[in-house]
Design an enzyme around this catalytic site. Structure first.
Site, short mmCIF file in Angstrom:
data_model
loop_
_atom_site.label_atom_id
_atom_site.label_comp_id
_atom_site.label_asym_id
_atom_site.label_seq_id
_atom_site.Cartn_x
_atom_site.Cartn_y
_atom_site.Cartn_z
N LYS A 1 17.70 68.04 74.10
CA LYS A 1 17.47 68.29 75.53
C LYS A 1 18.71 68.94 76.12
CE LYS A 1 14.33 64.56 76.91
NZ LYS A 1 14.20 63.34 77.74
N HIS B 1 18.51 54.68 87.22
CA HIS B 1 18.53 55.96 87.95
C HIS B 1 18.31 55.73 89.45
CE1 HIS B 1 17.41 58.49 84.17
NE2 HIS B 1 18.71 58.47 84.37
N LYS C 1 18.70 56.81 67.67
CA LYS C 1 18.12 57.89 68.50
C LYS C 1 17.58 59.01 67.60
CE LYS C 1 18.41 60.95 72.40
NZ LYS C 1 19.06 61.42 73.61
N ARG D 1 9.46 58.46 72.31
CA ARG D 1 10.80 58.78 72.84
C ARG D 1 11.04 58.12 74.20
NH1 ARG D 1 14.05 64.59 72.54
NH2 ARG D 1 15.89 63.90 73.68
N ASN E 1 14.10 55.28 77.69
CA ASN E 1 14.30 55.12 79.14
C ASN E 1 14.48 53.66 79.52
OD1 ASN E 1 14.02 57.86 79.61
ND2 ASN E 1 11.79 57.69 79.66
N GLU F 1 8.86 63.84 73.72
CA GLU F 1 8.63 62.70 74.61
C GLU F 1 7.16 62.56 75.02
OE1 GLU F 1 11.96 62.11 77.28
OE2 GLU F 1 10.83 60.62 78.39
N GLU G 1 24.62 52.59 76.47
CA GLU G 1 23.52 53.24 75.74
C GLU G 1 23.37 52.64 74.34
OE1 GLU G 1 21.61 55.20 77.42
OE2 GLU G 1 22.91 55.97 79.04
N HIS H 1 27.13 55.66 85.31
CA HIS H 1 25.80 55.67 84.69
C HIS H 1 25.63 54.41 83.81
CE1 HIS H 1 22.09 57.18 83.05
NE2 HIS H 1 22.56 57.06 81.82
N HIS I 1 16.48 52.59 82.46
CA HIS I 1 16.83 53.80 83.21
C HIS I 1 16.02 54.00 84.49
CE1 HIS I 1 19.40 54.72 79.87
NE2 HIS I 1 19.77 55.86 80.40
N ARG J 1 17.41 85.14 75.29
CA ARG J 1 16.30 84.29 74.83
C ARG J 1 16.72 83.26 73.79
NH1 ARG J 1 13.66 89.17 75.23
NH2 ARG J 1 12.41 89.27 77.13
N1 LIG Z 1 20.72 65.87 76.89
C1 LIG Z 1 20.48 64.58 76.85
O1 LIG Z 1 19.59 64.11 76.12
C2 LIG Z 1 21.30 63.68 77.70
C3 LIG Z 1 21.22 62.27 77.51
C4 LIG Z 1 22.06 61.48 78.27
C5 LIG Z 1 22.93 62.03 79.19
N2 LIG Z 1 22.97 63.38 79.37
C6 LIG Z 1 23.89 64.02 80.30
O2 LIG Z 1 25.22 63.76 79.85
C7 LIG Z 1 26.11 63.80 80.96
C8 LIG Z 1 27.07 62.63 80.86
O3 LIG Z 1 27.81 62.75 79.67
P1 LIG Z 1 29.20 61.99 79.46
O4 LIG Z 1 29.03 60.56 79.82
O5 LIG Z 1 29.69 62.35 78.11
O6 LIG Z 1 30.12 62.59 80.62
P2 LIG Z 1 31.14 63.83 80.70
O7 LIG Z 1 30.73 64.94 79.85
O8 LIG Z 1 31.32 64.07 82.15
O9 LIG Z 1 32.49 63.20 80.12
C9 LIG Z 1 33.07 62.12 80.80
C10 LIG Z 1 34.57 62.31 81.01
O10 LIG Z 1 35.25 62.12 79.79
C11 LIG Z 1 36.19 63.16 79.56
N3 LIG Z 1 36.31 63.28 78.11
C12 LIG Z 1 35.39 63.78 77.25
N4 LIG Z 1 35.78 63.58 75.99
C13 LIG Z 1 36.97 62.95 76.05
C14 LIG Z 1 37.88 62.48 75.07
N5 LIG Z 1 37.60 62.55 73.77
N6 LIG Z 1 39.06 61.95 75.48
C15 LIG Z 1 39.32 61.84 76.81
N7 LIG Z 1 38.50 62.22 77.78
C16 LIG Z 1 37.33 62.79 77.40
C17 LIG Z 1 35.59 64.34 80.26
O11 LIG Z 1 36.57 65.25 80.60
C18 LIG Z 1 34.96 63.70 81.49
O12 LIG Z 1 35.89 63.56 82.52
C19 LIG Z 1 25.24 63.80 82.21
O13 LIG Z 1 25.24 65.09 82.78
C20 LIG Z 1 23.85 63.45 81.69
O14 LIG Z 1 22.83 64.03 82.47
C21 LIG Z 1 22.17 64.21 78.63
ZN LIG Z 2 21.50 56.99 80.01
#
Ligand SMILES: NC(=O)c1ccc[n+]([C@@H]2O[C@H](COP(=O)([O-])OP(=O)(O)OC[C@H]3O[C@@H](n4cnc5c(N)ncnc54)[C@H](O)[C@@H]3O)[C@@H](O)[C@H]2O)c1
Ligand SMILES: [Zn+2]
Length: 361
Positions: free
Chosen positions: A145, A253, A228, A242, A246, A238, A187, A266, A249, A123
């Site tokens: 999130k 998306h 943010k 918040r 978007n 949201e 972003e 993305h 987006h 939990r």
């Molecule tokens: N929770 C939220 O509010 C929220 C908001 C936006 C996006 N997201 C989620 O985030 C994800 C995308 O995140 P992301 O863009 O960080 O992608 P990711 O986590 O896939 O990282 C991108 C790539 O960078 C590499 N990497 C990470 N740190 C590194 C570093 N310091 N040096 C070299 N390589 C490195 C990783 O191995 C990966 O291949 C999606 O799943 C999306 O849905 C969540």
């Molecule tokens: Zn985004």
């Protein structure tokens, strides 16, 4: 050099938490109460990060017997719902309790996945986020999130689960490749367009190459993350404000899902999405030609639109209709009523939408 650059506080219904931004600050975890009081600590580390920073991770944590590294593979497929069961079972088998801690070290995929696991294990157990991509530093690690994916939809199973701390160590960015850097820049530009004026000015002066310099990152990450933090502190769940995040987006998306998440990042999809909504805002008389041109100039300067997107406008509109953020079967856009002044829940006439989409394919 070790230094803390900025400490923010995020307000959340469950508890407030700090976001600490600095250089070489990973070891701050060791001083955290959540770490000190935990019986066991699972470090969910992205595989690429583990390979690149093995020495740092081992020298920081391995003298603590309670710490254990759980490698998390690369790529969005990590976030499959069924993968969470695998890790939850591993935690149970290794004796993790309600007093254990999870530390997520990686990009948004690792943060969302480890965060989801932390939110449901017994939990909910404590979570510390250590974002290592620019996108995760300015976006996904902030706001609580956490989610995993169903094969029929991204982020469909999730909760609001604030971490106890976010440690944003800019040193990690030294190894991030250019395309991942662009995802975070996209972003950051979004935050600038929808309200962060100082960031906008900084980005107007800066260049893509500046993002590889520590002096620039020291300024840009606190501004982009701070924006943010401010928004989610005012509207965590949201209900209203918040939703400005978007911006770009809805179209972004739709393009990503139309392309089946292949051949487009993305960041690029969001950049095209921001171009589309800015052009709609201009067509409707909400932003001037000068404002539109300066937005488009910035998107181009940071090289955010780099492939030829051949899309069918009607199909994109169909994909927009499936967005989980829509209400009453209508497509809701965030538009700009002047630069820095976003408005949520805007409806757009189909003819205007189609005209703008046709000009962007
Ligand atoms: N929770 C939220 O509010 C929220 C908001 C936006 C996006 N997201 C989620 O985030 C994800 C995308 O995140 P992301 O863009 O960080 O992608 P990711 O986590 O896939 O990282 C991108 C790539 O960078 C590499 N990497 C990470 N740190 C590194 C570093 N310091 N040096 C070299 N390589 C490195 C990783 O191995 C990966 O291949 C999606 O799943 C999306 O849905 C969540
Ligand atoms: Zn985004």
């Amino acid at each position: 050099m070790d230094s803390i650059i900025k400490i923010f506080t995020v307000k959340s219904k469950l508890h407030e938490y700090p976001v600490i931004i600095g250089n070489n600050i990973l070891k701050l975890i060791l001083d955290d109460d959540a770490f000190k009081s935990s019986d066991k600590c699972a470090l969910f580390v992205n595989k690429t990060i583990y390979n690149l920073y093995k020495e740092l991770l081992e020298s920081t944590f391995c003298s603590y017997k309670k710490c254990e590294i759980f490698i998390v593979k690369d790529g969005e497929s990590v976030k499959q719902f069924k993968n969470s069961e695998k890790y939850l079972s591993k935690l149970l088998k290794s004796g993790y309790t309600r007093n254990s801690l999870i530390v997520a070290i990686g990009g948004g995929v690792t943060g969302d996945f480890a965060g989801f696991v932390a939110s449901v294990y017994m939990r909910g157990i404590k979570l510390i986020q250590v974002p290592t991509t620019l996108l995760s530093m300015v976006d996904s690690s902030i706001g609580g999130k956490v989610a995993v994916n169903l094969s029929s939809g991204k982020n469909m199973i999730g909760v609001f689960y604030p971490p106890v701390k976010v440690i944003t160590d800019l040193n990690f960015l030294q190894t991030l490749n250019e395309s991942e850097l662009r995802n975070g820049i996209s972003e950051s530009l979004k935050h600038a367009f929808i309200g962060e004026r100082d960031l906008y000015e900084l980005l107007e002066k800066g260049t893509f190459e500046d993002y590889k310099k520590s002096e620039f990152l020291k300024k840009v990450v606190p501004l982009a993350a701070g924006f943010k933090i401010d928004v989610v502190s005012k509207d965590e769940s949201e209900k209203g404000l918040r939703a400005i995040l978007n911006y770009g987006h809805t179209a972004g998306h739709a393009i990503e899902s139309y392309k089946n998440y292949k051949g487009i990042s993305h960041g690029e999809a969001v950049a095209i999405g921001m171009k589309i909504v800015s052009e709609i805002s201009n067509k409707l008389g909400f932003i001037s030609n000068d404002e539109l041109n300066s937005i488009l100039k910035l998107i181009a300067k940071y090289g955010l639109i780099y492939s030829n997107i051949n899309f069918n406008s009607d199909k994109i509109i169909e994909h927009m209709k499936y967005d989980k953020k829509n209400k009453n079967d209508q497509i809701n856009f965030v538009l700009l009523k002047h630069l820095f002044n976003p408005e949520i829940n805007c409806l757009v006439d189909n003819k205007v939408l189609k005209e703008v989409l046709e000009n962007n394919k």
